[in-house]
Design a protein around this motif. Structure first.
Motif, PDB file in Angstrom:
ATOM      1  N   GLN A 107       0.789  -1.224   0.000  1.00  0.00           N
ATOM      2  CA  GLN A 107       0.000   0.000   0.000  1.00  0.00           C
ATOM      3  C   GLN A 107       0.830   1.289   0.000  1.00  0.00           C
ATOM      4  O   GLN A 107       0.316   2.347  -0.353  1.00  0.00           O
ATOM      5  CB  GLN A 107      -0.942   0.015   1.215  1.00  0.00           C
ATOM      6  N   ILE A 108       2.084   1.208   0.450  1.00  0.00           N
ATOM      7  CA  ILE A 108       2.884   2.435   0.550  1.00  0.00           C
ATOM      8  C   ILE A 108       3.949   2.447  -0.543  1.00  0.00           C
ATOM      9  O   ILE A 108       4.794   1.545  -0.590  1.00  0.00           O
ATOM     10  CB  ILE A 108       3.566   2.528   1.937  1.00  0.00           C
ATOM     11  N   PRO A 109       3.928   3.453  -1.399  1.00  0.00           N
ATOM     12  CA  PRO A 109       4.970   3.551  -2.445  1.00  0.00           C
ATOM     13  C   PRO A 109       6.282   4.048  -1.847  1.00  0.00           C
ATOM     14  O   PRO A 109       6.473   5.247  -1.635  1.00  0.00           O
ATOM     15  CB  PRO A 109       4.376   4.564  -3.432  1.00  0.00           C
ATOM     16  N   HIS A 110       7.183   3.104  -1.571  1.00  0.00           N
ATOM     17  CA  HIS A 110       8.453   3.449  -0.930  1.00  0.00           C
ATOM     18  C   HIS A 110       9.448   4.047  -1.926  1.00  0.00           C
ATOM     19  O   HIS A 110       9.467   3.684  -3.095  1.00  0.00           O
ATOM     20  CB  HIS A 110       9.117   2.189  -0.351  1.00  0.00           C
ATOM     21  N   TYR A 111      10.298   4.936  -1.435  1.00  0.00           N
ATOM     22  CA  TYR A 111      11.561   5.235  -2.122  1.00  0.00           C
ATOM     23  C   TYR A 111      12.682   5.161  -1.081  1.00  0.00           C
ATOM     24  O   TYR A 111      12.458   5.400   0.109  1.00  0.00           O
ATOM     25  CB  TYR A 111      11.527   6.596  -2.829  1.00  0.00           C
ATOM     26  N   TYR A 112      13.847   4.772  -1.526  1.00  0.00           N
ATOM     27  CA  TYR A 112      14.970   4.553  -0.607  1.00  0.00           C
ATOM     28  C   TYR A 112      16.156   5.445  -0.980  1.00  0.00           C
ATOM     29  O   TYR A 112      16.450   5.644  -2.170  1.00  0.00           O
ATOM     30  CB  TYR A 112      15.439   3.090  -0.659  1.00  0.00           C
ATOM     31  N   LEU A 113      16.818   5.966   0.047  1.00  0.00           N
ATOM     32  CA  LEU A 113      18.054   6.717  -0.142  1.00  0.00           C
ATOM     33  C   LEU A 113      19.043   6.284   0.946  1.00  0.00           C
ATOM     34  O   LEU A 113      18.633   5.959   2.064  1.00  0.00           O
ATOM     35  CB  LEU A 113      17.809   8.223  -0.030  1.00  0.00           C
ATOM     36  N   SER A 114      20.311   6.328   0.617  1.00  0.00           N
ATOM     37  CA  SER A 114      21.323   5.914   1.586  1.00  0.00           C
ATOM     38  C   SER A 114      22.485   6.900   1.566  1.00  0.00           C
ATOM     39  O   SER A 114      22.798   7.492   0.527  1.00  0.00           O
ATOM     40  CB  SER A 114      21.826   4.505   1.242  1.00  0.00           C
ATOM     41  N   GLN A 115      23.091   7.083   2.734  1.00  0.00           N
ATOM     42  CA  GLN A 115      24.250   7.978   2.812  1.00  0.00           C
ATOM     43  C   GLN A 115      25.185   7.537   3.930  1.00  0.00           C
ATOM     44  O   GLN A 115      24.727   7.072   4.981  1.00  0.00           O
ATOM     45  CB  GLN A 115      23.807   9.427   3.067  1.00  0.00           C
ATOM     46  N   ARG A 116      26.486   7.698   3.709  1.00  0.00           N
ATOM     47  CA  ARG A 116      27.455   7.468   4.782  1.00  0.00           C
ATOM     48  C   ARG A 116      27.367   8.627   5.773  1.00  0.00           C
ATOM     49  O   ARG A 116      27.423   9.795   5.373  1.00  0.00           O
ATOM     50  CB  ARG A 116      28.876   7.406   4.234  1.00  0.00           C
ATOM     51  N   LEU A 117      27.274   8.295   7.055  1.00  0.00           N
ATOM     52  CA  LEU A 117      27.344   9.310   8.104  1.00  0.00           C
ATOM     53  C   LEU A 117      28.717   9.216   8.751  1.00  0.00           C
ATOM     54  O   LEU A 117      29.100   8.151   9.254  1.00  0.00           O
ATOM     55  CB  LEU A 117      26.259   9.081   9.158  1.00  0.00           C
TER      56      LEU A 117
END
Length: 411
Positions: free
Chosen positions: A206-216
């Motif tokens: 039901q939820i249209p996901h988008y993903y992002l990733s970053q080094r902290l």
């Protein structure tokens, strides 16, 4: 009594809860309850959870028996709000006076006789239940419903009738030892796995996901934390997770599209950052108690809340107020886990932040190779509410804040 009368309903402790079993009442009819008081124990697939209340009120009726399972939203008790501070204590005083009264039996019997003689039978047909004062007081003390007793007896209620009803009820109730065993039953692993499966399926469908990733880059934070811990007692030391949660909460405050719920085809942002923090349970499974107003906590205050919630989660003594109204979730793989994880949004929330295990990496900084401490952070967000630009800005700002760790020790 001018307070509003209303039902207390079986609460939901998350999107994965459909039913709950009322294991134990810790109040009785006529009790005065204060905001924060625990009034019952609810058993779910996550284990036993203490049901605390958000208001000052009087318990007017207990609608569900101990051991009964009901669906979320079912009325389990009737409360009357205490909006008159002078009037309410007088009622409790009235109950106490009758409950503690030590009148001679003969006098009580006289009162019964007088009441039975002079009250018209027709009054039984009205809402008022005809009963002697002693019978009424004893019924209130023992949380017996006068209307139910009246329905079982064709005559005005007497003290003897109430005593018989008490004896009958005690014989029908299970021994106290059985109730204690129910409280310690623990969570149902199979039910929890099924609930997690249902929730994740619903989220992905039901939820249209988008993903992002970053080094902290947490090198500065780790250095600051090490110096801070070196100056305080062992029991007061902070874990890395505390300032990290502070940083996430404060960064969410400037990115409101990631903090709130999606309900009835619209996004409802939250004014406060109510951070749901995933905690692993011994033996498997997860619970996600909520840290309210997390944006205003210092790292030390956040650590204290984490300690308390982890302890309550693992002793099955979490409270209902900690299990509801999360506005965003954080999940962490821990010190010895994978470097990166991709989480699924916990409906009806609109974002979840996943933290991988801390590790060292060689980074190119100002044309030089440096060994830095890194955590890979991933955000999954609801595309109905925000776009990748919002998620990317959040991760960038989070990394920038971690370069100034001293700010996280300020409220």
């Amino acid at each position: 009594m001018n307070g509003a009368r209303h039902d207390l309903k079986m609460p939901s402790f998350g999107a994965d809860m459909a039913k709950g079993t009322l294991v134990e009442w810790q109040v009785k009819k006529g009790d005065i309850i204060k905001r924060g008081d625990v009034i019952a124990v609810i058993e779910t697939h996550k284990g036993a959870i203490d049901l605390d209340v958000f208001e000052d009120a009087i318990v007017e009726e207990l609608l569900i028996k101990e051991g009964q399972q009901v669906t979320v939203g079912t009325a389990i008790a009737t409360l009357r709000t205490m909006n008159d501070s002078l009037e309410t204590p007088s009622r409790q005083q009235h109950i106490d006076e009758h409950s503690n009264k030590t009148e001679p039996a003969e006098k009580v019997q006289i009162n019964n006789t007088l009441t039975e003689t002079h009250q018209p039978k027709a009054a039984l047909d009205s809402d008022f239940i005809l009963a002697s004062p002693a019978a009424r007081a004893l019924a209130a003390q023992q949380q017996l419903s006068l209307s139910r007793l009246a329905a079982e007896n064709s005559q005005p209620l007497t003290l003897t009738m109430v005593k018989k009803a008490i004896t009958k009820t005690e014989e029908a109730e299970p021994p106290i030892q059985e109730k204690s065993a129910q409280r310690k039953s623990g969570f149902d692993k199979n039910a929890m796995r099924q609930a997690i499966s249902d929730t994740v399926t619903r989220s992905k469908q039901q939820i249209p996901h988008y993903y992002l990733s970053q080094r902290l880059d947490i090198s500065a934070l780790q250095s600051y934390l090490q110096n801070y811990n070196a100056q305080i007692s062992v029991e007061s030391r902070l874990l890395l997770n505390a300032p990290l949660l502070c940083a996430i909460a404060r960064t969410l405050k400037t990115n409101p599209q990631l903090n709130g719920i999606y309900q009835d085809q619209q996004f409802i942002p939250s004014d406060s950052i109510n951070l749901a923090n995933a905690i692993n349970l011994r033996g498997g499974g997860l619970v996600m108690p909520v840290i309210r107003d997390a944006q205003s906590l210092s790292a030390a205050a956040m650590m204290q809340q984490l300690k308390e919630q982890v302890a309550r989660a693992r002793t099955e003594s979490l409270r209902a107020s900690e299990m509801s109204n999360g506005s965003c979730t954080v999940t962490s793989i821990g010190d010895r886990g994978a470097e990166q994880m991709f989480a699924v949004i916990y409906p009806p929330q609109v974002a979840i932040i996943a933290l991988g295990a801390p590790h060292q990496e060689a980074l190119v900084i100002d044309d030089n190779i440096q060994i830095r401490s890194i955590i890979n952070a991933t955000i999954a967000a609801d595309h109905r509410v925000s776009d990748g630009q919002v998620g990317a800005r959040f991760l960038y700002q989070l990394n920038q804040l971690l370069q100034q760790p001293e700010q996280l020790w300020q409220e």
